[in-house]
Design an enzyme around this catalytic site. Structure first.
Site, short mmCIF file in Angstrom:
data_model
loop_
_atom_site.label_atom_id
_atom_site.label_comp_id
_atom_site.label_asym_id
_atom_site.label_seq_id
_atom_site.Cartn_x
_atom_site.Cartn_y
_atom_site.Cartn_z
N ASN A 9 -3.16 6.31 9.33
CA ASN A 9 -2.80 6.55 10.74
C ASN A 9 -3.55 7.82 11.14
OD1 ASN A 9 -1.66 7.13 13.20
ND2 ASN A 9 0.37 7.63 12.38
N LYS A 11 -3.95 9.13 14.00
CA LYS A 11 -3.35 9.87 15.12
C LYS A 11 -4.45 10.29 16.11
CE LYS A 11 0.44 11.11 12.13
NZ LYS A 11 1.53 12.03 11.81
N HIS A 97 6.21 4.67 16.14
CA HIS A 97 6.02 5.91 15.39
C HIS A 97 6.92 7.01 15.97
CE1 HIS A 97 4.23 9.46 13.65
NE2 HIS A 97 3.71 8.67 12.73
N GLU A 99 6.44 9.99 16.58
CA GLU A 99 5.80 10.83 17.62
C GLU A 99 5.84 10.12 18.97
OE1 GLU A 99 2.19 11.44 15.40
OE2 GLU A 99 3.31 12.62 13.96
N GLU A 169 9.52 6.27 7.63
CA GLU A 169 8.93 7.61 7.71
C GLU A 169 10.01 8.62 8.10
OE1 GLU A 169 4.44 7.36 8.45
OE2 GLU A 169 5.38 7.19 10.41
N GLY A 175 3.91 15.23 8.29
CA GLY A 175 3.03 16.36 8.57
C GLY A 175 3.60 17.71 8.16
N SER A 215 3.84 12.85 4.51
CA SER A 215 3.20 13.74 3.53
C SER A 215 2.88 13.04 2.21
CB SER A 215 4.05 14.99 3.29
OG SER A 215 4.20 15.71 4.51
P1 PGA Z 1 1.57 12.44 7.37
O1 PGA Z 1 1.86 11.43 8.55
O2 PGA Z 1 1.04 11.63 6.22
O3 PGA Z 1 0.54 13.39 7.93
O4 PGA Z 1 2.85 13.11 7.03
C1 PGA Z 1 2.39 10.14 8.32
C2 PGA Z 1 2.58 9.42 9.63
O5 PGA Z 1 3.02 10.06 10.60
O6 PGA Z 1 2.30 8.22 9.74
#
Ligand code: PGA
Length: 252
Positions: A9, A11, A97, A99, A169, A175, A215
């Site tokens: 992903n 982003k 997601h 976000e 998630e 993140g 992460s």
């Molecule tokens: P990350 O993000 O691996 O940077 O923690 C995962 C995601 O949001 O899909």
């Protein structure tokens, strides 16, 4: 039996040039790696889809968007519809997601509409669910995730549901560098599979791929993927470097 999947992903990262370069690198790495044991997908910005579709070998590397609109077409300035995504050659779309839920007010009802539109276009939704830290700490995390699944997905029939990939998630792990432990991931993934089994039966539940995200990196992927109900990962930060992403792919 369900598929093992590692999905990137990206982003809101990479210019078009950088994105094409990264996609070519991943494509090349997959071509020269023997015994890849999972499906590999990259989910990239809308602006990159059509061009990346032309530079990767789709038998080896799947392509997806990170979102789509909750309308089919019309006067929705700035939106990108599921048919538009499909017309680029993409086969997957991340929906729900955290976000998008948090910063863009995407409700369970909106997500339900998006899932339906994506399925109608033959896109495979990678549907994200997960609790925030407060819900982890107050012990409501299982109920929260169950409700997210029920509210957006449980109007689907078994055949439609069978086309969904789930991604658990935990928001506190996205993140942040703080990964769920393999036992925390397994507890949740097994619970999700039971929620699916209670609604659609054991066969559908056993065939649903449930990815872990938050992460995930080369150093912790193998331990997470070794758990029986963890079928792969949705990878943010570590999908932006080919070597890190391939390190996770090779964790299987
Ligand atoms: P990350 O993000 O691996 O940077 O923690 C995962 C995601 O949001 O899909």
């Amino acid at each position: 039996m369900r598929k093992k999947i590692v999905a990137g992903n990206w982003k809101m990262n990479t210019t078009l040039e950088e994105g094409v370069q990264l996609a070519k690198e991943v494509n090349e790495a997959l071509a020269t790696t023997e015994g890849v044991k999972c499906d590999v997908v990259i989910c990239v910005p809308f602006t990159h889809l059509a061009i990346i579709n032309q530079v990767i070998d789709k038998d080896r590397l799947g392509l997806g968007a990170e979102n789509c609109a909750d309308h089919l077409k019309g006067a929705y300035t700035g939106e990108v519809s599921a048919p538009m995504v499909a017309s680029t050659g993409a086969n997957y779309v991340i929906l729900g997601h955290s976000e998008r839920r948090q910063y863009y007010g995407e409700t369970p009802e909106i997500l339900k509409t998006k899932v339906n539109l994506a399925l109608e276009e033959g896109l495979t939704p990678i549907f994200c669910i997960g609790e925030v830290l407060e819900q982890r700490e107050d012990g409501s995390y299982l109920d929260v995730v169950k409700a997210q699944i029920e509210e957006s997905l449980f109007d689907l029939d078994a055949e439609q549901f069978g086309k969904i990939i789930l991604a658990y998630e935990p928001v506190w792990a996205i993140g942040t560098g703080k990964t769920a432990t393999d036992d925390q991931a397994q507890e949740m993934h097994a619970f999700i599979r039971k929620v699916i089994a209670d609604k659609y039966g054991k066969e559908v539940a056993d065939n649903t791929s449930i990815l872990y995200g938050g992460s995930c990196k080369p150093s912790n992927a193998a331990q997470l993927f070794a758990k029986p109900d963890v079928d792969g990962g949705l990878i943010g930060g570590a999908s932006l470097k080919c070597a890190d992403f391939m390190g996770i792919v090779n964790a299987f």
